[in-house]
Motif scaffolding. Structure first.
Motif, PDB file in Angstrom:
ATOM      1  N   LYS A   4       1.172  -1.645  -0.306  1.00 27.46           N
ATOM      2  CA  LYS A   4       0.097   0.067   0.313  1.00 27.46           C
ATOM      3  C   LYS A   4       1.318   1.426   0.138  1.00 27.46           C
ATOM      4  O   LYS A   4       0.935   2.537  -0.768  1.00 27.46           O
ATOM      5  CB  LYS A   4      -1.282   0.133   1.218  1.00 27.46           C
ATOM      6  CG  LYS A   4      -2.277  -0.794   0.944  1.00 27.46           C
ATOM      7  CD  LYS A   4      -2.804  -0.832   2.118  1.00 27.46           C
ATOM      8  CE  LYS A   4      -4.223  -1.621   1.708  1.00 27.46           C
ATOM      9  NZ  LYS A   4      -5.043  -2.129   3.232  1.00 27.46           N
ATOM     10  N   PHE A   5       1.731   1.357   0.943  1.00 25.36           N
ATOM     11  CA  PHE A   5       2.417   2.656   0.517  1.00 25.36           C
ATOM     12  C   PHE A   5       3.552   2.268  -0.852  1.00 25.36           C
ATOM     13  O   PHE A   5       3.812   4.097  -0.874  1.00 25.36           O
ATOM     14  CB  PHE A   5       3.902   2.412   1.815  1.00 25.36           C
ATOM     15  CG  PHE A   5       4.844   3.279   1.651  1.00 25.36           C
ATOM     16  CD1 PHE A   5       4.901   4.151   2.013  1.00 25.36           C
ATOM     17  CD2 PHE A   5       6.211   2.931   1.268  1.00 25.36           C
ATOM     18  CE1 PHE A   5       5.928   5.028   2.496  1.00 25.36           C
ATOM     19  CE2 PHE A   5       7.728   3.685   1.198  1.00 25.36           C
ATOM     20  CZ  PHE A   5       7.540   4.668   1.888  1.00 25.36           C
ATOM     21  N   PHE A   6       3.864   1.122  -1.322  1.00 26.79           N
ATOM     22  CA  PHE A   6       4.188   1.813  -2.699  1.00 26.79           C
ATOM     23  C   PHE A   6       3.348   1.939  -3.796  1.00 26.79           C
ATOM     24  O   PHE A   6       3.566   2.803  -4.288  1.00 26.79           O
ATOM     25  CB  PHE A   6       5.171   0.711  -3.010  1.00 26.79           C
ATOM     26  CG  PHE A   6       6.516   0.054  -2.340  1.00 26.79           C
ATOM     27  CD1 PHE A   6       7.557   1.014  -2.798  1.00 26.79           C
ATOM     28  CD2 PHE A   6       6.726  -1.383  -1.642  1.00 26.79           C
ATOM     29  CE1 PHE A   6       8.374   0.676  -2.562  1.00 26.79           C
ATOM     30  CE2 PHE A   6       7.610  -1.262  -1.353  1.00 26.79           C
ATOM     31  CZ  PHE A   6       9.249  -0.289  -1.226  1.00 26.79           C
ATOM     32  N   ARG A  11       1.383   6.475  -6.904  1.00 25.15           N
ATOM     33  CA  ARG A  11       0.163   8.126  -7.613  1.00 25.15           C
ATOM     34  C   ARG A  11       2.008   9.069  -7.548  1.00 25.15           C
ATOM     35  O   ARG A  11       1.349  10.133  -8.413  1.00 25.15           O
ATOM     36  CB  ARG A  11      -0.038   8.013  -6.888  1.00 25.15           C
ATOM     37  CG  ARG A  11      -1.449   6.621  -6.902  1.00 25.15           C
ATOM     38  CD  ARG A  11      -2.436   6.867  -6.160  1.00 25.15           C
ATOM     39  NE  ARG A  11      -2.871   5.468  -6.047  1.00 25.15           N
ATOM     40  CZ  ARG A  11      -4.114   4.645  -4.672  1.00 25.15           C
ATOM     41  NH1 ARG A  11      -3.858   5.195  -4.167  1.00 25.15           N
ATOM     42  NH2 ARG A  11      -4.112   4.074  -4.854  1.00 25.15           N
ATOM     43  N   ILE A  12       3.129   9.068  -6.566  1.00 20.35           N
ATOM     44  CA  ILE A  12       3.281  11.179  -6.466  1.00 20.35           C
ATOM     45  C   ILE A  12       4.662  10.970  -7.328  1.00 20.35           C
ATOM     46  O   ILE A  12       4.216  12.361  -7.600  1.00 20.35           O
ATOM     47  CB  ILE A  12       3.143  10.956  -4.761  1.00 20.35           C
ATOM     48  CG1 ILE A  12       2.006  10.942  -3.700  1.00 20.35           C
ATOM     49  CG2 ILE A  12       3.986  12.403  -4.372  1.00 20.35           C
ATOM     50  CD1 ILE A  12       2.395  10.676  -2.563  1.00 20.35           C
TER      51      ILE A  12
END
Lengths: 142, 94
Positions: A4-6, A11-12
């Motif tokens: 989820k972090f990746f 997205r950023i």
């Protein structure tokens, strides 16, 4: 959690994409690897012919490299023959199959022998394939 | 590279290791395609030969690798894969 972090990070700051395999052929063909491999075979034959007969290690190394590169040469030739060239090329190059068959056979012969004549014949056969390839590429651009 | 990595997984690679040491057999690496420079590939180093690298995918029947384009120069080996994570917690440290 980490996934989820990746995903959020992606997205950023979008990550570069890496390909683990190609499901579709990449469509990049070149006779250069076959030419290099054929040159390597000739170089190894030269080294073997000049090797000291007591240098068993050197002789086995040169032989192994000759075998390996004759095989690479054969594989590269087969890729061009079966993947790059299409039936319509036979009209342009009626001797196409004969040329490739002869070159592939010479790869096997180069493995069996320590012969500069065979190594040179192989280089000549690969050069013929290169010429055919270049003509086919030039025709594509017309 | 299945089953190690699947489509959509995130792979973390780093360049620092190879500033101080050379890539070694067995390392999972990100390499630049030698004939298509904007394409990055995820492969494994299978053989090292005088500073050149023979790389193959784990999923050999589908893999486009050194069997197709030959040995790779050191400069095309961009980084060492250190982590992979996929959905459903499929995280693996290299």
């Amino acid at each position: 959690m980490l996934y989820k972090f990746f995903s959020l990070l992606d997205r950023i700051i979008p990550a570069r994409e890496v390909f683990a395999h190609c499901d579709i052929p990449c469509g990049i063909y070149t006779p250069e690897p076959a030419q290099t491999a054929a040159r390597t075979v000739a170089k190894m034959v030269e080294k073997l012919q000049n090797a000291d007969s007591s240098d068993a290690h050197g002789i086995s190394r040169f032989t192994a490299v000759k075998e390996e590169h004759a095989q690479i040469c054969k594989e590269q030739i087969l890729i061009l023959w079966t993947d790059y060239f299409k039936p319509e090329h036979l009209e342009m190059f009626p001797n196409l199959h004969e040329t490739f068959w002869k070159a592939a056979k010479l790869c096997s012969k180069a493995k069996q022998e320590v012969s500069m004549d065979t190594a040179r014949e192989l280089q000549k056969a690969v050069d013929e394939i290169t010429e055919i390839f270049q003509k086919a590429e030039a025709a594509k651009k017309k | 590279m299945e089953p190690w990595a699947r489509e959509g997984d995130f792979v973390l690679a780093e360049r620092m290791s190879y500033l101080f040491s050379r890539p070694r057999i067995g390392h999972l690496v990100v390499v630049r395609h030698p004939q298509k420079h904007d394409m990055l590939l995820l492969k494994r180093i299978v053989q090292e030969y005088e500073g050149m690298y023979w790389i193959e995918g784990d999923n050999t029947p589908k893999s486009i690798d050194s069997r197709r384009f030959g040995l790779l120069k050191r400069g095309l080996v961009l980084g060492k894969v250190i982590h992979k994570t996929g959905p459903c917690g499929r995280s693996i440290m290299s």
